[in-house]
Design a protein around this motif. Structure first.
Motif, PDB file in Angstrom:
ATOM      1  N   SER A  71       0.838  -1.211   0.000  1.00 47.20           N
ATOM      2  CA  SER A  71       0.000   0.000   0.000  1.00 47.20           C
ATOM      3  C   SER A  71       0.867   1.253   0.000  1.00 47.20           C
ATOM      4  CB  SER A  71      -0.945   0.013   1.222  1.00 47.20           C
ATOM      5  OG  SER A  71      -1.746  -1.147   1.250  1.00 47.20           O
ATOM      6  N   LYS A 263     -16.849   4.500  -5.477  1.00 46.92           N
ATOM      7  CA  LYS A 263     -17.150   3.520  -4.437  1.00 46.92           C
ATOM      8  C   LYS A 263     -18.626   3.153  -4.363  1.00 46.92           C
ATOM      9  CE  LYS A 263     -13.172   4.499  -1.477  1.00 46.92           C
ATOM     10  NZ  LYS A 263     -12.680   4.961  -0.156  1.00 46.92           N
ATOM     11  N   GLY A 275     -11.885  -3.416  -4.357  1.00 46.05           N
ATOM     12  CA  GLY A 275     -11.805  -4.263  -3.171  1.00 46.05           C
ATOM     13  C   GLY A 275     -13.060  -4.276  -2.349  1.00 46.05           C
ATOM     14  N   LEU A 289      -7.608  -4.375  -0.788  1.00 44.73           N
ATOM     15  CA  LEU A 289      -7.520  -3.078  -1.472  1.00 44.73           C
ATOM     16  C   LEU A 289      -6.289  -2.972  -2.370  1.00 44.73           C
ATOM     17  CD1 LEU A 289      -8.561  -0.649   1.424  1.00 44.73           C
ATOM     18  CD2 LEU A 289     -10.001  -1.612  -0.378  1.00 44.73           C
ATOM     19  N   TYR A 292      -6.933  -1.151  -5.656  1.00 46.55           N
ATOM     20  CA  TYR A 292      -7.248   0.248  -5.326  1.00 46.55           C
ATOM     21  C   TYR A 292      -5.961   1.027  -5.057  1.00 46.55           C
ATOM     22  CZ  TYR A 292      -8.648   4.187  -2.343  1.00 46.55           C
ATOM     23  OH  TYR A 292      -8.790   5.441  -1.797  1.00 46.55           O
ATOM     24  N   GLN A 293      -5.045   0.429  -4.320  1.00 41.83           N
ATOM     25  CA  GLN A 293      -3.797   1.112  -3.960  1.00 41.83           C
ATOM     26  C   GLN A 293      -2.951   1.415  -5.194  1.00 41.83           C
ATOM     27  OE1 GLN A 293      -3.391   2.283  -1.095  1.00 41.83           O
ATOM     28  NE2 GLN A 293      -4.532   1.020   0.358  1.00 41.83           N
TER      29      GLN A 293
END
Length: 337
Positions: A71, A263, A275, A289, A292-293
């Motif tokens: 992340s 989202k 995620g 996630l 997403y990261q």
């Protein structure tokens, strides 16, 4: 007793022919950072500033993998490699992956024991001319002179292109590539030919770079791809899907700036990517996630291309084949489901 002997024999065969390999993902997690092989400073692909901060199109692949695992895009140790050292460095385990202008070929894929993880740039041989020549396409080069090294693949590709398009050229034969470029600049020939990535880097070194044009045609296949060692499919998946996520994000119009606005999306693929739906982190042994990261920290493919190679960069390259498949290019990733 017979069963015990059979069991021992079974494990001997299993471990003899299928040795246990340490999984790279586990090693990277335990180490706390990624070791990524990149090229020596090469504008657009791997640059390093005076403070040791790396940037570039190939560097973004490393940053994406780091974001997926930690992340954090900056948990990377960059190790420079040359054309000669890159493969031994990867094979010897000095880096976890290699992300540096490397063409995916049959022999490298099959014979060297590597796994290419997906094409991140469609390179190839192209042409550069001075704008004063008054052409915008290589098909308009009938009768032009081209500085060329005799007996090379470059000459063969040029011959095939001109024959296919029923046009002619006058070869100006030289011994070395640098000599070909110098002769082009001096006006001894009308055209200089090299890989698109090389043409772009040479053009920005010229004081009158805006008077030199890279024509849109690509006359050879040079698909560039990150690569990892053979034998660890899990690690290959992590590297491969880190790139694919960036491509899918562009296709879904998700970028680093608007990702949080999605989202509440009703698109299930977007929710999976963020995620928020399904065990897509567990499947790849990463946090839910992870994708997403990547998008949040590195951006989608378009963002990376623009800032490193495209309109926001010194190179100012057109996307060409590197457009998405639904926009006239070759870029394509499997669905995220």
């Amino acid at each position: 007793m017979y069963f015990l002997k059979f069991l021992l024999f079974f494990f001997f065969i299993l471990f003899h022919f299928h040795p246990i390999n340490a999984f790279v993902l586990d090693e990277v997690k335990e180490r706390g950072y990624l070791q990524c092989g990149v090229s020596e400073p090469f504008i657009g692909f791997s640059n390093v500033d005076t403070e040791g901060n790396w940037s570039g199109f190939d560097v973004d692949v490393c940053r994406a993998v780091s974001s997926a695992i930690f992340s954090d895009p900056d948990k990377v140790e960059y190790i420079t490699t040359t054309n000669r050292s890159r493969f031994p460095v990867l094979a010897g385990g000095e880096v976890d992956l290699l992300s540096r202008v490397t063409t995916w070929t049959f022999s490298r894929d099959v014979n060297l024991g590597f796994e290419f993880t997906g094409i991140n740039f469609f390179d190839g041989q192209g042409f550069m001319v001075k704008s004063s020549l008054g052409v915008i396409s290589a098909k308009e080069l009938d009768g032009a002179s081209i500085c060329i090294i005799t007996g090379t693949t470059f000459q063969f590709n040029i011959d095939m292109f001109f024959k296919k398009n029923n046009i002619n050229y006058t070869p100006v034969l030289v011994e070395f590539n640098d000599e070909a470029f110098e002769n082009f600049l001096s006006g001894r020939c009308d055209v200089y030919s090299d890989y698109i990535t090389e043409l772009a880097n040479k053009r920005i070194t010229l004081p009158d770079s805006n008077k030199h044009i890279i024509l849109p045609e690509i006359i050879s296949k040079e698909p560039l791809s990150p690569l990892v060692r053979h034998g660890d499919d899990q690690w290959r998946d992590v590297v491969s899907w880190s790139l694919k996520v960036m491509i899918i994000a562009e296709e879904l119009n998700i970028n680093s700036q608007n990702i949080d606005d999605h989202k509440e999306s009703e698109n299930k693929e977007i929710l999976r990517l963020l995620g928020l739906l399904g065990p897509y982190g567990t499947m790849i042994e990463l946090d839910d996630l992870w994708a997403y990261q990547i998008i949040k920290h590195v951006g989608n493919y378009e963002e990376s291309f623009k800032r490193n190679l495209g309109s926001e960069s010194l190179l100012n390259l057109k996307r060409g084949f590197n457009k998405l498949y639904n926009k006239g290019g070759l870029l394509y990733a499997p669905p995220f489901r």
